[in-house]
Design an enzyme around this catalytic site. Structure first.
Site, PDB file in Angstrom:
ATOM      1  N   CYS A 121       0.818  -1.214   0.000  1.00 34.90           N
ATOM      2  CA  CYS A 121       0.000   0.000   0.000  1.00 34.90           C
ATOM      3  C   CYS A 121       0.853   1.265   0.000  1.00 34.90           C
ATOM      4  O   CYS A 121       0.347   2.353  -0.269  1.00 34.90           O
ATOM      5  CB  CYS A 121      -0.926   0.007   1.202  1.00 34.90           C
ATOM      6  N   HIS A 254      -2.798   7.094   3.299  1.00 32.14           N
ATOM      7  CA  HIS A 254      -3.300   5.867   2.671  1.00 32.14           C
ATOM      8  C   HIS A 254      -4.670   5.548   3.262  1.00 32.14           C
ATOM      9  O   HIS A 254      -4.866   5.615   4.482  1.00 32.14           O
ATOM     10  CB  HIS A 254      -2.315   4.733   2.934  1.00 32.14           C
ATOM     11  N   ASN A 285     -10.184   0.375   0.323  1.00 32.21           N
ATOM     12  CA  ASN A 285      -8.723   0.453   0.380  1.00 32.21           C
ATOM     13  C   ASN A 285      -8.177  -0.065  -0.956  1.00 32.21           C
ATOM     14  O   ASN A 285      -8.287  -1.253  -1.246  1.00 32.21           O
ATOM     15  CB  ASN A 285      -8.254  -0.410   1.563  1.00 32.21           C
TER      16      ASN A 285
HETATM   17  O1  UT7 Z   1      -3.883  -1.323   3.650  1.00 31.64           O
HETATM   18  C1  UT7 Z   1      -2.993  -2.143   4.313  1.00 31.64           C
HETATM   19  C2  UT7 Z   1      -3.073  -1.894   5.751  1.00 31.64           C
HETATM   20  N1  UT7 Z   1      -4.260  -2.509   6.293  1.00 31.64           N
HETATM   21  C3  UT7 Z   1      -4.950  -1.907   7.217  1.00 31.64           C
HETATM   22  O2  UT7 Z   1      -4.620  -0.812   7.562  1.00 31.64           O
HETATM   23  C4  UT7 Z   1      -6.071  -2.623   7.921  1.00 31.64           C
HETATM   24  C5  UT7 Z   1      -6.059  -2.269   9.364  1.00 31.64           C
HETATM   25  N2  UT7 Z   1      -6.984  -3.016  10.178  1.00 31.64           N
HETATM   26  C6  UT7 Z   1      -8.310  -2.841  10.102  1.00 31.64           C
HETATM   27  O3  UT7 Z   1      -8.779  -2.086   9.283  1.00 31.64           O
HETATM   28  C7  UT7 Z   1      -9.155  -3.547  11.136  1.00 31.64           C
HETATM   29  O4  UT7 Z   1      -8.335  -4.339  11.961  1.00 31.64           O
HETATM   30  C8  UT7 Z   1     -10.313  -4.389  10.545  1.00 31.64           C
HETATM   31  C9  UT7 Z   1     -11.349  -3.466   9.945  1.00 31.64           C
HETATM   32  C10 UT7 Z   1      -9.783  -5.369   9.524  1.00 31.64           C
HETATM   33  C11 UT7 Z   1     -10.986  -5.200  11.647  1.00 31.64           C
HETATM   34  O5  UT7 Z   1     -11.461  -4.300  12.629  1.00 31.64           O
HETATM   35  P1  UT7 Z   1     -11.173  -4.572  14.174  1.00 31.64           P
HETATM   36  O6  UT7 Z   1     -11.819  -3.502  14.923  1.00 31.64           O
HETATM   37  O7  UT7 Z   1      -9.685  -4.744  14.331  1.00 31.64           O
HETATM   38  O8  UT7 Z   1     -11.950  -5.923  14.415  1.00 31.64           O
HETATM   39  P2  UT7 Z   1     -11.476  -7.243  15.189  1.00 31.64           P
HETATM   40  O9  UT7 Z   1     -10.762  -8.137  14.267  1.00 31.64           O
HETATM   41  O10 UT7 Z   1     -10.799  -6.839  16.472  1.00 31.64           O
HETATM   42  O11 UT7 Z   1     -12.870  -7.887  15.557  1.00 31.64           O
HETATM   43  C12 UT7 Z   1     -13.800  -7.220  16.429  1.00 31.64           C
HETATM   44  C13 UT7 Z   1     -15.104  -8.016  16.468  1.00 31.64           C
HETATM   45  C14 UT7 Z   1     -14.917  -9.498  16.781  1.00 31.64           C
HETATM   46  O12 UT7 Z   1     -16.074  -9.916  17.484  1.00 31.64           O
HETATM   47  P3  UT7 Z   1     -16.074 -10.060  19.090  1.00 31.64           P
HETATM   48  O13 UT7 Z   1     -14.986 -11.026  19.402  1.00 31.64           O
HETATM   49  O14 UT7 Z   1     -15.804  -8.685  19.611  1.00 31.64           O
HETATM   50  O15 UT7 Z   1     -17.443 -10.560  19.401  1.00 31.64           O
HETATM   51  C15 UT7 Z   1     -14.897 -10.151  15.436  1.00 31.64           C
HETATM   52  O16 UT7 Z   1     -15.317 -11.478  15.479  1.00 31.64           O
HETATM   53  O17 UT7 Z   1     -15.735  -7.982  15.191  1.00 31.64           O
HETATM   54  C16 UT7 Z   1     -15.869  -9.305  14.669  1.00 31.64           C
HETATM   55  N3  UT7 Z   1     -15.575  -9.239  13.241  1.00 31.64           N
HETATM   56  C17 UT7 Z   1     -16.500  -9.012  12.306  1.00 31.64           C
HETATM   57  N4  UT7 Z   1     -17.828  -8.839  12.387  1.00 31.64           N
HETATM   58  C18 UT7 Z   1     -18.491  -8.602  11.237  1.00 31.64           C
HETATM   59  C19 UT7 Z   1     -14.348  -9.317  12.644  1.00 31.64           C
HETATM   60  N5  UT7 Z   1     -14.494  -9.133  11.313  1.00 31.64           N
HETATM   61  C20 UT7 Z   1     -15.809  -8.940  11.071  1.00 31.64           C
HETATM   62  C21 UT7 Z   1     -16.553  -8.694   9.921  1.00 31.64           C
HETATM   63  N6  UT7 Z   1     -17.882  -8.531  10.045  1.00 31.64           N
HETATM   64  N7  UT7 Z   1     -15.986  -8.596   8.713  1.00 31.64           N
END
Ligand code: UT7
Length: 340
Positions: A121, A254, A285
């Site tokens: 990226c 980004h 993204n």
């Molecule tokens: O471009 C290259 C660089 N990449 C990035 O910058 C990406 C950076 N990271 C992110 O954008 C975020 O980490 C994500 C958007 C990918 C994920 O967000 P998050 O706030 O880190 O979510 P998480 O993985 O900590 O999950 C939080 C909750 C979990 O549920 P519980 O355990 O709190 O009940 C997950 O199971 O959200 C749940 N979850 C989802 N729910 C619905 C994880 N992914 C999803 C989903 N839809 N797609």
């Protein structure tokens, strides 16, 4: 010993013109959630994304890059025969050989030196720095710097960590000599100890059979790293340019995740009134294309204007990162679907 001659080039460089290409097809969160176990509300609140675009038939990576490049040439008033180097930043060209850049150059009717750069990226900001240095060194009078991705072909639509994030598109600038410096010193680096955090890996049954790799990401690891480590890099870029945050008109990071952008804005203590790029809402993204696409969106919406001073920063797979202060270029608004 024979003394080898070396070139010397422009004292100052700038982005002379910008072009973009956004694919026709708009993909909503509802469409993503037909396959992904997620919801429109979760995607909007956790990432800021409302829609993204996916390339369709005929919108190949080379075609999108070429369309963006034509726009950049038009906006800059630079002829294709004046381009000395074409750099394509991408991670989704499907072959190592041939690189995408010679194919783009050929489409444009150019025989310029052409090569791809892979810095995830962060690719566009890397290529912009290299392009500027090529002009400053005298090795090229003008450089086409293109960021392009077709991530839709590399997505596992059932992967909750990636399926909703990524999109397709292309952005390009012509870099050339200018009276005043318009591209500041780059602050950049990498941390290969975190190379596993964002990667392409084979063995995904869901992706396009022609491109059997899927992007995998440990999003939380990126989330813990980017808003803090990247704030230090951004501060370094501003200091290296001899400026302070109060000199900035726009902040164009980004487009990784809206929450990363908001946290960066807070951590950098950016002045009130500074324009913040939020193109992730409508583009998702787009990796190496995200910074030029975000610039174009800000210019089109009147949130920033050519001549404004903007802080760019990009980060991703590698992990790799690069940041510089720039003067925003003019844009021709050439995309077929630019207003969509
Ligand atoms: O471009 C290259 C660089 N990449 C990035 O910058 C990406 C950076 N990271 C992110 O954008 C975020 O980490 C994500 C958007 C990918 C994920 O967000 P998050 O706030 O880190 O979510 P998480 O993985 O900590 O999950 C939080 C909750 C979990 O549920 P519980 O355990 O709190 O009940 C997950 O199971 O959200 C749940 N979850 C989802 N729910 C619905 C994880 N992914 C999803 C989903 N839809 N797609």
């Amino acid at each position: 010993m024979a003394r080898i001659g070396q070139r010397s080039g422009a004292a100052a460089t700038a982005m002379l013109g910008l072009g973009v290409y956004r694919p026709e097809r708009v993909v909503t969160n509802a469409e993503i959630c037909e396959v992904l176990d997620s919801s429109d509300e979760w995607i909007r609140t956790r990432s800021g994304i409302r829609t993204r675009r996916y390339a369709g038939e005929g919108e190949t990576l080379v075609a999108m890059a070429t369309r963006a490049a034509r726009g950049a040439l038009e906006a800059s008033g630079v002829g294709v025969d004046e381009i000395g180097t074409v750099i394509v930043a991408t991670s989704t060209h499907t072959q190592h050989s041939p690189a995408a850049a010679p194919l783009v150059a050929h489409e444009l009717g150019s025989r310029a030196a052409s090569f791809d750069m892979s810095a995830g990226c962060a690719g566009f900001c890397h290529a912009l720095s290299v392009g500027s240095d090529l002009v400053r060194s005298g090795n090229a009078s003008h450089v086409l710097v293109i960021g392009v991705e077709m991530l839709s072909r590399f997505l596992d639509p059932t992967d909750r960590g990636t399926a909703f994030i990524f999109g397709d598109g292309a952005g390009a600038v012509v870099v050339g000599q200018s009276d005043e410096p318009g591209i500041g010193p780059v602050a950049w680096g990498s941390d290969g100890s975190q190379s596993h955090v964002i990667r392409q890996e084979p063995g995904c049954e869901h992706v396009d059979a022609d491109h059997p790799m899927a992007v995998r990401m440990e999003g939380t690891a990126v989330f813990r790293w980017a808003p803090f480590a990247m704030a230090d890099v951004a501060r370094e870029a501003v200091a290296e340019a001899g400026l302070t945050m109060s000199d900035l008109d726009a902040f164009i990071p980004h487009q990784a995740n809206m929450r990363i952008t908001e946290t960066l804005v807070r951590n950098l203590k950016l002045p009130d009134g500074i324009a913040i790029a939020r193109d992730i809402q409508d583009s998702g993204n787009t990796s190496a294309a995200s910074v030029p696409l975000a610039i174009e969106a800000m210019l089109r919406h009147g949130e920033a204007k050519p001549g404004d001073t903007a802080l760019l920063i990009a980060f991703g797979a590698g992990l790799s990162y690069a940041s510089q202060v720039v003067t925003l270029p003019a844009t021709a608004g050439v995309s077929a679907s630019v207003a969509g």
